[in-house]
Design a protein around this motif. Sequence first.
Motif, PDB file in Angstrom:
ATOM      1  N   GLY A  23      35.779  16.062  31.429  1.00  0.00           N
ATOM      2  CA  GLY A  23      35.954  14.857  30.140  1.00  0.00           C
ATOM      3  C   GLY A  23      36.468  15.844  28.889  1.00  0.00           C
ATOM      4  O   GLY A  23      36.558  17.193  28.839  1.00  0.00           O
ATOM      5  N   VAL A  24      36.846  15.015  27.941  1.00  0.00           N
ATOM      6  CA  VAL A  24      37.526  15.875  26.640  1.00  0.00           C
ATOM      7  C   VAL A  24      37.048  14.904  25.445  1.00  0.00           C
ATOM      8  O   VAL A  24      36.601  13.867  25.547  1.00  0.00           O
ATOM      9  CB  VAL A  24      38.942  15.881  26.648  1.00  0.00           C
ATOM     10  N   VAL A  25      36.527  15.518  24.565  1.00  0.00           N
ATOM     11  CA  VAL A  25      36.148  14.815  23.083  1.00  0.00           C
ATOM     12  C   VAL A  25      37.475  14.106  22.434  1.00  0.00           C
ATOM     13  O   VAL A  25      38.133  14.753  21.506  1.00  0.00           O
ATOM     14  CB  VAL A  25      35.610  15.759  22.117  1.00  0.00           C
ATOM     15  N   ALA A  26      37.845  12.876  23.006  1.00  0.00           N
ATOM     16  CA  ALA A  26      38.969  12.134  22.506  1.00  0.00           C
ATOM     17  C   ALA A  26      38.448  10.959  22.188  1.00  0.00           C
ATOM     18  O   ALA A  26      37.614  10.477  22.892  1.00  0.00           O
ATOM     19  CB  ALA A  26      40.149  12.165  23.335  1.00  0.00           C
ATOM     20  N   ASP A  29      36.410   8.703  24.686  1.00  0.00           N
ATOM     21  CA  ASP A  29      36.123   9.701  25.747  1.00  0.00           C
ATOM     22  C   ASP A  29      34.821  10.838  25.436  1.00  0.00           C
ATOM     23  O   ASP A  29      34.493  10.455  24.265  1.00  0.00           O
ATOM     24  CB  ASP A  29      37.359  10.289  26.185  1.00  0.00           C
ATOM     25  N   GLU A  31      32.812  14.691  26.426  1.00  0.00           N
ATOM     26  CA  GLU A  31      32.532  15.621  27.359  1.00  0.00           C
ATOM     27  C   GLU A  31      31.507  16.004  27.780  1.00  0.00           C
ATOM     28  O   GLU A  31      30.361  15.594  26.906  1.00  0.00           O
ATOM     29  CB  GLU A  31      33.409  17.148  26.708  1.00  0.00           C
ATOM     30  N   SER A  50      29.128   9.574  18.019  1.00  0.00           N
ATOM     31  CA  SER A  50      29.699   9.374  16.962  1.00  0.00           C
ATOM     32  C   SER A  50      29.518   7.833  16.501  1.00  0.00           C
ATOM     33  O   SER A  50      29.720   7.514  15.560  1.00  0.00           O
ATOM     34  CB  SER A  50      31.246   9.552  16.886  1.00  0.00           C
ATOM     35  N   VAL A  78      26.050  16.293  25.862  1.00  0.00           N
ATOM     36  CA  VAL A  78      27.353  15.309  25.812  1.00  0.00           C
ATOM     37  C   VAL A  78      27.637  15.396  24.235  1.00  0.00           C
ATOM     38  O   VAL A  78      26.996  15.308  23.433  1.00  0.00           O
ATOM     39  CB  VAL A  78      26.692  13.960  26.205  1.00  0.00           C
ATOM     40  N   ASN A  79      28.968  15.506  24.348  1.00  0.00           N
ATOM     41  CA  ASN A  79      29.571  15.358  22.757  1.00  0.00           C
ATOM     42  C   ASN A  79      30.508  14.048  23.366  1.00  0.00           C
ATOM     43  O   ASN A  79      31.615  14.031  23.896  1.00  0.00           O
ATOM     44  CB  ASN A  79      30.708  16.682  22.703  1.00  0.00           C
ATOM     45  N   VAL A  87      32.946   4.317  31.021  1.00  0.00           N
ATOM     46  CA  VAL A  87      33.366   5.636  30.866  1.00  0.00           C
ATOM     47  C   VAL A  87      32.420   6.613  30.879  1.00  0.00           C
ATOM     48  O   VAL A  87      32.457   7.481  31.649  1.00  0.00           O
ATOM     49  CB  VAL A  87      34.104   5.741  29.625  1.00  0.00           C
ATOM     50  N   LEU A  90      31.380   7.242  34.718  1.00  0.00           N
ATOM     51  CA  LEU A  90      32.298   7.419  35.475  1.00  0.00           C
ATOM     52  C   LEU A  90      32.265   9.088  35.108  1.00  0.00           C
ATOM     53  O   LEU A  90      32.485  10.106  36.310  1.00  0.00           O
ATOM     54  CB  LEU A  90      33.693   7.045  35.136  1.00  0.00           C
ATOM     55  N   ARG A  91      32.420   9.398  33.834  1.00  0.00           N
ATOM     56  CA  ARG A  91      32.109  10.995  33.534  1.00  0.00           C
ATOM     57  C   ARG A  91      30.976  11.863  34.107  1.00  0.00           C
ATOM     58  O   ARG A  91      30.910  13.006  34.573  1.00  0.00           O
ATOM     59  CB  ARG A  91      32.302  11.203  32.023  1.00  0.00           C
ATOM     60  N   GLN A  94      31.281  12.185  37.748  1.00  0.00           N
ATOM     61  CA  GLN A  94      32.318  13.245  37.913  1.00  0.00           C
ATOM     62  C   GLN A  94      31.722  14.640  37.697  1.00  0.00           C
ATOM     63  O   GLN A  94      31.869  15.550  38.371  1.00  0.00           O
ATOM     64  CB  GLN A  94      33.367  13.216  37.043  1.00  0.00           C
TER      65      GLN A  94
END
Lengths: 104, 317
Positions: A23-26, A29, A31, A50, A78-79, A87, A90-91, A94
């Motif tokens: 994952g990515v911090v977007a 989404d 990570e 956040s 987790v971030n 989501v 799923l992450r 993964q």
Amino acid sequence: MEQLSFSFDGLASCDRGVYAIVGVVASGDLEILIERHALDGRCEIDIQTSVHGFETTWRAVMQRFVSNRPLGNTRVTVNDSGATPAVVSLRLAQAAQALDEASA
Amino acid sequence: MNINEGAPLDGMAPSQRSYQEASARERARGLCDAGSFTEWLDPRERLTSPHLAALDAPVAFDDGVVIGAGRLAGERVFVAAQEGRFMGGAVGEIHGAKLTGLLRRAAKERPAAVLLVLETGGVRLHEANAGLVAISEIQRAVFDARRAGVPVIVLIGGGNGCYGGMGIVARCCDAIVMSEAARLSVSGPEVIETARGVEEFDAKDRALVWRTMGGKHRYLLGEIDRFVDDELSAFREAATMYLNRPAPLDLNAALAEHARLEQRLARFGTCEDALDIWAAMEVDEAARITALDTGAFLEAAATALASAREGHADGAL
């Protein structure tokens, strides 16, 4: 940011994999960093999110994640940047799979 | 969101995958020989931005850049890959220090090349001066690596393009490889529109944005060295061409580039649009350039660039 921590014990464990990151911090989404650690069989989870006020939801999602998976002696960090529970699930799946494959 | 990252699609080698859709870590791994990439300061180090934390904003364990070493065609290379989805790939203090450190190590250990996989809006505005200082340190480190004879190769193929201070850094390197989807500039479309008005540049006009900043125009102008398909394998193949082959970095090279730019300005300075430049370059059916696939475009470009060379005996274009 809100900081949440959960600890689960009584889990099966295995020694496959060292660490994985997915994952990515977007926006929408997150990570997930998942690492094998000697934690007396526990799975320890730390979350920086956040979005405030969803501890109950996080706990339910994490409870489901650790059930039926050999996640004893595992640290999950987790971030989060506002991912929905779907989501997040799923992450997490993964991350568990990536950790398993990292040992191959 | 790309659920497949970290785990290649069944039956598809990582190198056959889209470069644009790959994450930074997938690009770093996919560019190197299979299984050869080792990440330095990996996410377990938790080198996160203190500035973002102070602003109560989410951080990332790698601060948006993956660095490490691997092999390319059997040769040792260093790789840095920016993650465009984390804060637009913007350069903060930690992010910049990782890039600078990689380049400084390259100057000492002299790998066959440094691959800079750039996808960035430039300085991370949250980190202000620290980000600006980081960009200047990266730039200095690029020149130090180049002076040590290490080619620094830039690869741009992400959806966010390469902008701001990192656009300048890119043009300070030995070679640039781009795809059609990639963009390279300093000020981005929205920045230009905000500063100079919509009459100057309409950021919503995607055709205008790509024909001004996209890979095809950059290639025709001679600002990049290779134009490739959106495939990890195509970027990989292009990068291989530059291993152990540093471009000259001396006064003569700088003077020649200045002369080239002066002539370009004299030739195209009055053009209002990229289309006018392509017409002036006598590109066949200039208006169709944006519709051509990679093979047809490279053919049209070769013809135009060859006739330009004949027209200018000094070969400045």
